[in-house]
Design an enzyme around this catalytic site. Structure first.
Site, PDB file in Angstrom:
ATOM      1  N   ASP A  64     -12.815 -28.314 -63.545  1.00 36.77           N
ATOM      2  CA  ASP A  64     -14.222 -28.423 -63.178  1.00 36.77           C
ATOM      3  C   ASP A  64     -14.353 -29.720 -62.386  1.00 36.77           C
ATOM      4  O   ASP A  64     -14.487 -30.797 -62.954  1.00 36.77           O
ATOM      5  CB  ASP A  64     -15.103 -28.444 -64.425  1.00 36.77           C
ATOM      6  CG  ASP A  64     -16.590 -28.454 -64.084  1.00 36.77           C
ATOM      7  OD1 ASP A  64     -16.925 -28.422 -62.876  1.00 36.77           O
ATOM      8  OD2 ASP A  64     -17.407 -28.494 -65.015  1.00 36.77           O
ATOM      9  N   TYR A 158     -26.565 -29.376 -48.326  1.00 32.88           N
ATOM     10  CA  TYR A 158     -25.209 -28.843 -48.214  1.00 32.88           C
ATOM     11  C   TYR A 158     -24.599 -29.199 -46.865  1.00 32.88           C
ATOM     12  O   TYR A 158     -23.447 -29.655 -46.787  1.00 32.88           O
ATOM     13  CB  TYR A 158     -25.234 -27.328 -48.391  1.00 32.88           C
ATOM     14  CG  TYR A 158     -23.909 -26.650 -48.126  1.00 32.88           C
ATOM     15  CD1 TYR A 158     -22.927 -26.582 -49.116  1.00 32.88           C
ATOM     16  CD2 TYR A 158     -23.630 -26.070 -46.890  1.00 32.88           C
ATOM     17  CE1 TYR A 158     -21.704 -25.960 -48.878  1.00 32.88           C
ATOM     18  CE2 TYR A 158     -22.419 -25.446 -46.647  1.00 32.88           C
ATOM     19  CZ  TYR A 158     -21.465 -25.383 -47.636  1.00 32.88           C
ATOM     20  OH  TYR A 158     -20.261 -24.774 -47.394  1.00 32.88           O
ATOM     21  N   LYS A 162     -21.023 -31.309 -45.792  1.00 33.24           N
ATOM     22  CA  LYS A 162     -19.938 -30.794 -44.964  1.00 33.24           C
ATOM     23  C   LYS A 162     -19.731 -31.671 -43.730  1.00 33.24           C
ATOM     24  O   LYS A 162     -18.614 -31.789 -43.224  1.00 33.24           O
ATOM     25  CB  LYS A 162     -20.206 -29.344 -44.579  1.00 33.24           C
ATOM     26  CG  LYS A 162     -20.088 -28.387 -45.757  1.00 33.24           C
ATOM     27  CD  LYS A 162     -18.719 -28.503 -46.425  1.00 33.24           C
ATOM     28  CE  LYS A 162     -18.522 -27.550 -47.575  1.00 33.24           C
ATOM     29  NZ  LYS A 162     -17.180 -27.664 -48.189  1.00 33.24           N
ATOM     30  N   THR A 193     -16.847 -11.132 -48.377  1.00 32.84           N
ATOM     31  CA  THR A 193     -16.047  -9.935 -48.590  1.00 32.84           C
ATOM     32  C   THR A 193     -16.943  -8.718 -48.459  1.00 32.84           C
ATOM     33  O   THR A 193     -17.939  -8.611 -49.183  1.00 32.84           O
ATOM     34  CB  THR A 193     -15.395  -9.954 -49.988  1.00 32.84           C
ATOM     35  OG1 THR A 193     -14.583 -11.133 -50.099  1.00 32.84           O
ATOM     36  CG2 THR A 193     -14.555  -8.715 -50.211  1.00 32.84           C
TER      37      THR A 193
END
Length: 254
Positions: A64, A158, A162, A193
């Site tokens: 974790d 976020y 990055k 996916t």
């Protein structure tokens, strides 16, 4: 025939699903012994079983990565032990993505996202890169994001993490490159996916791009194999866009 990563030892974080899983599977298919790391032991076991069923080598190490240096150092030690004492390839993939707007983001969330997305790979790299130098070299691949350079109205927190990861990529390339460790990053576009009969919510973001649709985790994995393999030996400090052209080209739809 030997694979492109034959006998390499690799650690992939966040490897129990999506992009991380695809990278772990691709590395194993190319001959690497892969440590699949993540929080879920059940999903990790599934990934490892799939790799082994296809003749590959893989083990799961539960971790974790909460941003604490201790957690990153513990993973580095456990992975190296499983891999026989060395790690040739590190993929910093694990991350979290809350899509809240800026005003809706509280301080706890801010600290958590930076801890997982920036601090954890920072301290994991700090633990592994010197060992790579001592062993004669290695490769580090970080996962950035297309929204670090092309703003969208959600996910500012976020995207800023990055951006930090992509900056660290260039800094680490300079810091470790002369000592035999190549550091590069991949910037994926909208990737998932495929699920039969379902349209991904992010597909709208790929309209007007050369690709015209979302990408697959396998497309990112192919790029990771290239950056990990010897044919990219002269590649240092880049951010390789695997985003269907989202950040580089606009297509005028008829």
């Amino acid at each position: 025939m030997a694979g492109r990563l034959q006998d390499k030892k690799a650690l992939v974080t966040g490897a129990t699903s999506n992009i991380g899983r695809a990278i772990a599977e691709a590395f194993a298919a190319e001959g690497a012994h892969v440590v699949v790391s993540g929080r879920s032991a059940d999903r990790g076991a599934e990934v490892v079983e799939g790799i082994r069923s296809r003749g590959g080598r893989a083990d799961f190490v539960q971790a974790d990565l909460d941003g604490g240096a201790a957690a990153s150092h513990a993973l580095a030690e456990q992975a190296a032990s499983v891999l026989g004492g060395r790690i040739d390839i590190l993929v910093n993939n694990a991350g979290i993505y809350p899509a809240d707007g800026t005003a809706a983001t509280d301080e706890k969330t801010f600290d958590e996202v930076y801890a997982v997305n920036v601090k954890a790979p920072f301290f994991l790299t700090a633990a592994i890169a010197p060992a790579m130098v001592e062993a004669g070299g290695g490769t580090i691949i970080n996962l950035g994001s297309w929204i670090a350079r092309l703003g969208i109205p959600v996910g500012a927190l976020y995207s800023s993490t990055k951006g930090a990861v992509e900056t660290l990529t260039r800094a680490w390339a300079a810091e470790f490159g002369l000592r035999g460790v190549r550091v590069n990053a991949i910037s994926p576009g909208v990737v998932h996916t495929p699920v039969p009969g379902e349209t991904h919510a992010g597909a709208v973001m790929m309209k007007g791009t050369p690709a015209g649709d979302v990408g697959s985790p396998e497309a990112v994995a192919h790029a990771a194999v290239y950056l990990a393999a010897d044919e990219s030996e002269f590649v240092h400090g880049i951010v390789l866009d695997v985003d269907g052209g989202r950040t580089t080209a606009a297509v005028i739809a008829a």
